[in-house]
Design a protein around this motif. Structure first.
Motif, PDB file in Angstrom:
ATOM      1  N   VAL A 119      -6.567  -8.950 100.632  1.00  0.00           N
ATOM      2  CA  VAL A 119      -7.107  -7.905 101.496  1.00  0.00           C
ATOM      3  C   VAL A 119      -7.372  -8.535 102.866  1.00  0.00           C
ATOM      4  CG1 VAL A 119      -8.873  -6.125 101.741  1.00  0.00           C
ATOM      5  CG2 VAL A 119      -8.216  -6.919  99.458  1.00  0.00           C
ATOM      6  N   GLY A 120      -6.559  -8.169 103.833  1.00  0.00           N
ATOM      7  CA  GLY A 120      -6.566  -8.881 105.105  1.00  0.00           C
ATOM      8  C   GLY A 120      -7.726  -8.565 106.022  1.00  0.00           C
ATOM      9  N   THR A 121      -8.402  -7.428 105.824  1.00  0.00           N
ATOM     10  CA  THR A 121      -9.424  -7.013 106.787  1.00  0.00           C
ATOM     11  C   THR A 121     -10.829  -7.520 106.452  1.00  0.00           C
ATOM     12  OG1 THR A 121      -9.614  -4.912 105.571  1.00  0.00           O
ATOM     13  CG2 THR A 121      -8.206  -4.931 107.524  1.00  0.00           C
ATOM     14  N   THR A 122     -10.979  -8.238 105.342  1.00  0.00           N
ATOM     15  CA  THR A 122     -12.286  -8.802 104.994  1.00  0.00           C
ATOM     16  C   THR A 122     -12.618  -9.953 105.943  1.00  0.00           C
ATOM     17  OG1 THR A 122     -11.940  -8.229 102.684  1.00  0.00           O
ATOM     18  CG2 THR A 122     -13.638  -9.849 103.138  1.00  0.00           C
ATOM     19  N   GLY A 123     -13.904 -10.115 106.267  1.00  0.00           N
ATOM     20  CA  GLY A 123     -14.299 -11.194 107.160  1.00  0.00           C
ATOM     21  C   GLY A 123     -15.664 -11.739 106.803  1.00  0.00           C
ATOM     22  N   ILE A 124     -16.194 -12.577 107.671  1.00  0.00           N
ATOM     23  CA  ILE A 124     -17.527 -13.143 107.514  1.00  0.00           C
ATOM     24  C   ILE A 124     -18.218 -13.140 108.869  1.00  0.00           C
ATOM     25  CG2 ILE A 124     -17.092 -14.604 105.500  1.00  0.00           C
ATOM     26  CD1 ILE A 124     -16.532 -16.932 107.406  1.00  0.00           C
ATOM     27  N   CYS A 125     -19.545 -13.082 108.848  1.00  0.00           N
ATOM     28  CA  CYS A 125     -20.296 -13.163 110.101  1.00  0.00           C
ATOM     29  C   CYS A 125     -21.729 -13.573 109.814  1.00  0.00           C
ATOM     30  CB  CYS A 125     -20.247 -11.842 110.861  1.00  0.00           C
ATOM     31  SG  CYS A 125     -21.322 -10.562 110.214  1.00  0.00           S
ATOM     32  N   ASP A 126     -22.483 -13.767 110.890  1.00  0.00           N
ATOM     33  CA  ASP A 126     -23.898 -14.093 110.797  1.00  0.00           C
ATOM     34  C   ASP A 126     -24.683 -12.796 110.968  1.00  0.00           C
ATOM     35  OD1 ASP A 126     -26.513 -14.905 111.127  1.00  0.00           O
ATOM     36  OD2 ASP A 126     -26.045 -16.559 112.487  1.00  0.00           O
ATOM     37  N   PHE A 127     -25.045 -12.155 109.845  1.00  0.00           N
ATOM     38  CA  PHE A 127     -25.716 -10.855 109.919  1.00  0.00           C
ATOM     39  C   PHE A 127     -27.132 -10.968 110.498  1.00  0.00           C
ATOM     40  CE2 PHE A 127     -22.690  -9.354 106.491  1.00  0.00           C
ATOM     41  CZ  PHE A 127     -22.078  -8.398 107.293  1.00  0.00           C
ATOM     42  N   VAL A 128     -27.769 -12.113 110.352  1.00  0.00           N
ATOM     43  CA  VAL A 128     -29.093 -12.277 110.955  1.00  0.00           C
ATOM     44  C   VAL A 128     -28.977 -12.244 112.477  1.00  0.00           C
ATOM     45  CG1 VAL A 128     -31.083 -13.806 111.191  1.00  0.00           C
ATOM     46  CG2 VAL A 128     -29.985 -13.534 108.961  1.00  0.00           C
ATOM     47  N   ALA A 129     -27.944 -12.904 113.005  1.00  0.00           N
ATOM     48  CA  ALA A 129     -27.719 -12.867 114.458  1.00  0.00           C
ATOM     49  C   ALA A 129     -27.381 -11.454 114.914  1.00  0.00           C
ATOM     50  CB  ALA A 129     -26.597 -13.833 114.830  1.00  0.00           C
ATOM     51  N   VAL A 130     -26.643 -10.711 114.093  1.00  0.00           N
ATOM     52  CA  VAL A 130     -26.358  -9.309 114.415  1.00  0.00           C
ATOM     53  C   VAL A 130     -27.652  -8.513 114.496  1.00  0.00           C
ATOM     54  CG1 VAL A 130     -25.272  -7.176 113.586  1.00  0.00           C
ATOM     55  CG2 VAL A 130     -24.030  -9.345 113.432  1.00  0.00           C
ATOM     56  N   ALA A 131     -28.541  -8.714 113.527  1.00  0.00           N
ATOM     57  CA  ALA A 131     -29.815  -7.993 113.516  1.00  0.00           C
ATOM     58  C   ALA A 131     -30.637  -8.324 114.751  1.00  0.00           C
ATOM     59  CB  ALA A 131     -30.598  -8.334 112.237  1.00  0.00           C
ATOM     60  N   ARG A 132     -30.656  -9.587 115.126  1.00  0.00           N
ATOM     61  CA  ARG A 132     -31.401  -9.970 116.333  1.00  0.00           C
ATOM     62  C   ARG A 132     -30.829  -9.286 117.572  1.00  0.00           C
ATOM     63  NH1 ARG A 132     -30.944 -15.601 114.560  1.00  0.00           N
ATOM     64  NH2 ARG A 132     -32.791 -16.164 113.340  1.00  0.00           N
ATOM     65  N   GLN A 133     -29.511  -9.219 117.665  1.00  0.00           N
ATOM     66  CA  GLN A 133     -28.886  -8.580 118.823  1.00  0.00           C
ATOM     67  C   GLN A 133     -29.179  -7.082 118.842  1.00  0.00           C
ATOM     68  OE1 GLN A 133     -27.298  -9.887 121.520  1.00  0.00           O
ATOM     69  NE2 GLN A 133     -27.315  -7.768 122.269  1.00  0.00           N
ATOM     70  N   LEU A 134     -29.155  -6.450 117.687  1.00  0.00           N
ATOM     71  CA  LEU A 134     -29.497  -5.024 117.614  1.00  0.00           C
ATOM     72  C   LEU A 134     -30.940  -4.802 118.068  1.00  0.00           C
ATOM     73  CD1 LEU A 134     -27.831  -4.137 114.193  1.00  0.00           C
ATOM     74  CD2 LEU A 134     -27.134  -3.247 116.424  1.00  0.00           C
ATOM     75  N   ALA A 135     -31.837  -5.685 117.638  1.00  0.00           N
ATOM     76  CA  ALA A 135     -33.240  -5.564 118.048  1.00  0.00           C
ATOM     77  C   ALA A 135     -33.366  -5.676 119.558  1.00  0.00           C
ATOM     78  CB  ALA A 135     -34.075  -6.644 117.356  1.00  0.00           C
ATOM     79  N   HIS A 136     -32.698  -6.679 120.109  1.00  0.00           N
ATOM     80  CA  HIS A 136     -32.759  -6.895 121.560  1.00  0.00           C
ATOM     81  C   HIS A 136     -32.117  -5.739 122.322  1.00  0.00           C
ATOM     82  CE1 HIS A 136     -32.616  -8.969 125.411  1.00  0.00           C
ATOM     83  NE2 HIS A 136     -31.323  -8.689 125.484  1.00  0.00           N
ATOM     84  N   GLY A 137     -30.944  -5.302 121.843  1.00  0.00           N
ATOM     85  CA  GLY A 137     -30.189  -4.268 122.559  1.00  0.00           C
ATOM     86  C   GLY A 137     -30.785  -2.880 122.439  1.00  0.00           C
ATOM     87  N   SER A 138     -31.645  -2.677 121.439  1.00  0.00           N
ATOM     88  CA  SER A 138     -32.201  -1.337 121.231  1.00  0.00           C
ATOM     89  C   SER A 138     -33.236  -0.973 122.289  1.00  0.00           C
ATOM     90  CB  SER A 138     -32.857  -1.247 119.847  1.00  0.00           C
ATOM     91  OG  SER A 138     -34.045  -2.025 119.815  1.00  0.00           O
ATOM     92  N   GLY A 139     -33.904  -1.977 122.833  1.00  0.00           N
ATOM     93  CA  GLY A 139     -34.995  -1.687 123.752  1.00  0.00           C
ATOM     94  C   GLY A 139     -36.226  -1.125 123.058  1.00  0.00           C
ATOM     95  N   ALA A 140     -36.220  -1.117 121.726  1.00  0.00           N
ATOM     96  CA  ALA A 140     -37.355  -0.584 120.970  1.00  0.00           C
ATOM     97  C   ALA A 140     -38.525  -1.562 121.013  1.00  0.00           C
ATOM     98  CB  ALA A 140     -36.948  -0.334 119.524  1.00  0.00           C
ATOM     99  N   GLU A 141     -39.719  -1.043 120.782  1.00  0.00           N
ATOM    100  CA  GLU A 141     -40.876  -1.898 120.566  1.00  0.00           C
ATOM    101  C   GLU A 141     -40.837  -2.329 119.107  1.00  0.00           C
ATOM    102  OE1 GLU A 141     -45.773  -1.872 120.519  1.00  0.00           O
ATOM    103  OE2 GLU A 141     -44.660   0.024 120.575  1.00  0.00           O
ATOM    104  N   ILE A 142     -40.776  -3.617 118.882  1.00  0.00           N
ATOM    105  CA  ILE A 142     -40.678  -4.115 117.507  1.00  0.00           C
ATOM    106  C   ILE A 142     -41.930  -4.929 117.194  1.00  0.00           C
ATOM    107  CG2 ILE A 142     -39.317  -5.455 115.866  1.00  0.00           C
ATOM    108  CD1 ILE A 142     -36.874  -4.811 117.593  1.00  0.00           C
ATOM    109  N   ARG A 143     -42.638  -4.487 116.187  1.00  0.00           N
ATOM    110  CA  ARG A 143     -43.881  -5.144 115.796  1.00  0.00           C
ATOM    111  C   ARG A 143     -43.660  -5.879 114.474  1.00  0.00           C
ATOM    112  NH1 ARG A 143     -48.754  -0.746 116.946  1.00  0.00           N
ATOM    113  NH2 ARG A 143     -47.932   0.125 118.903  1.00  0.00           N
ATOM    114  N   TYR A 144     -43.538  -7.195 114.565  1.00  0.00           N
ATOM    115  CA  TYR A 144     -43.390  -8.011 113.363  1.00  0.00           C
ATOM    116  C   TYR A 144     -44.772  -8.314 112.777  1.00  0.00           C
ATOM    117  CZ  TYR A 144     -38.575  -8.643 114.915  1.00  0.00           C
ATOM    118  OH  TYR A 144     -37.279  -8.424 115.309  1.00  0.00           O
ATOM    119  N   GLY A 145     -44.787  -8.689 111.516  1.00  0.00           N
ATOM    120  CA  GLY A 145     -46.054  -8.978 110.847  1.00  0.00           C
ATOM    121  C   GLY A 145     -46.932  -7.744 110.712  1.00  0.00           C
TER     122      GLY A 145
END
Length: 401
Positions: free
Chosen positions: A147-173
């Protein structure tokens, strides 16, 4: 008549800072600029559970029933995830993968996957036993598909970029302990620190806790999360595997079986199995939370799963408790592997929705209430499909506004 004026902290309040919650926040602010979004995440950072504890695979969508949300969103999401990673410089690769039949009884299921892949618009190459070595010289099998279209990535880095790009207020903890939902006004959430956060619409992307959050908000989800732990090993000789190698899955279960995944860091993950976890976040046998375990055992669907699939479960349990048994399972695909080649590494827990009759929910499940949107089943391939899932949840949240 006295009209009470309510001060809202945000328009949309998202509970859960995994990749689905952050993708939802990102999609809302892209679709409706100016919409105020707040994300509440109980952990000190994003993607600490399902997002950050999986194989890191961008799934092609070959496994999923044609027309299902999983099929549509995984196929679309895989292409979008590769593009997103490329745009923001996030480590990724389109590697392709092999699905290998090691027993004659698996051949009809392998051929069925070929047909399913084609119905889902996924290019698939069928391989005979001798052709497997073109891709994986150390792997053995009777037949395989590439299956040629399968891949790999860093999903944690994706999540961080989504958080940054959203402009949302994110409250951790920030852990939610109570939800006051009033259809005519909105929602007010009480956190463990005593803060109150008010929003017009609540979006529940709480993963392993999603059914609890739904009940806190006053919506009966008519399902329960039953946590299944997936245990992984790292391959001490990563040169044995070039890319991604999977067995033929059993269609009766939503689990893909023990597979081999060369990650972005060059290491090879082996696993996971699927055993009942003794806590929602039970990443080892030593983590037991009696209240959570009691709630799982009190759900009729849990007992019906056990009665229906005890034989399958016994095999998974054996592989959890015996490294030799786990090695034997891997050895069906990779005969050269030994017990010494497998080094224990971090486990993950799958948030699997189970209905009262014991049915394992096999598709993404999104439900709405008054001023609420609940994501109630989003295990794998939710990370792959997170961008289209986020847009769908955002669409429902914005319509509720």
């Amino acid at each position: 008549m006295v009209r009470v004026r309510i001060t809202y902290d945000c328009d949309v309040l998202v509970i859960g800072g995994g990749i689905v919650g952050l993708s939802t926040a990102y999609a809302i602010t892209r679709a409706a600029p100016g919409t105020r979004v707040t994300v509440l995440e109980k952990e000190p950072g994003p993607a600490r559970h399902q997002t950050g504890r999986n194989s890191g695979v961008i799934h092609s969508g070959i496994y999923y029933r044609p027309g299902s949300l999983k099929a549509r969103y995984a196929v679309r999401g895989a292409a979008e995830m590769v593009k997103f990673c490329a745009e923001y410089g996030i480590p990724h690769a389109v590697t392709g993968k092999l699905i290998v039949a090691t027993d004659r009884a698996e051949l009809p299921r392998l051929h069925a996957l070929v047909q399913r892949g084609r119905e889902n618009g996924i290019p698939v190459r069928e391989l005979g036993a001798s052709q497997i070595a073109e891709y994986e010289p150390e792997v053995r099998g009777l037949a395989a598909i590439h299956v040629g279209t399968t891949g790999i990535c860093d999903f944690v880095a994706v999540a961080r970029q989504l958080a940054h790009g959203s402009g949302a207020e994110i409250r951790y903890g920030t852990r939610v302990v109570r939800v006051d939902r009033r259809p005519e006004r909105g929602v007010a959430v009480l956190t463990a620190s005593g803060d109150v956060v008010r929003g017009r619409v609540l979006v529940n992307c709480a993963g392993l806790q999603c059914d609890e959050i739904a009940r806190l908000s006053g919506d009966d989800p008519d399902m329960r999360i039953v946590p299944f732990r997936g245990e992984y090993y790292e391959l001490a000789r990563p040169e044995l595997v070039r890319g991604l190698v999977y067995p033929v899955p059993d269609p009766a279960f939503p689990f893909l079986g023990v597979h081999l995944t060369r990650g972005i860091d060059g290491g090879v993950h082996v696993g996971p199995n699927a055993v009942p976890a003794l806590a929602r976040e039970g990443y080892g046998w030593g983590t037991v939370r009696p209240r959570e375990l009691g709630a799982t055992l009190a759900w009729p669907g849990s007992w019906r799963i056990a009665r229906r699939h005890w034989r399958y479960g016994a095999g998974e349990l054996r592989r959890s408790l015996s490294k030799r048994a786990f090695t034997e399972a891997v050895g069906r695909l990779l005969p050269g592997v030994s017990e010494g080649d497998l080094v224990p590494t971090a486990a993950g827990v799958r948030a699997q929705a189970v209905l009262r009759d014991g049915t394992l929910v096999d598709d993404f499940l999104i439900r709405e209430g008054a001023r609420t949107v609940h994501v109630l089943n989003a295990p794998s391939p939710a990370a792959t499909a997170s961008l289209p899932i986020g847009r769908e949840v955002a669409r429902r949240a914005l319509s509720a506004l």
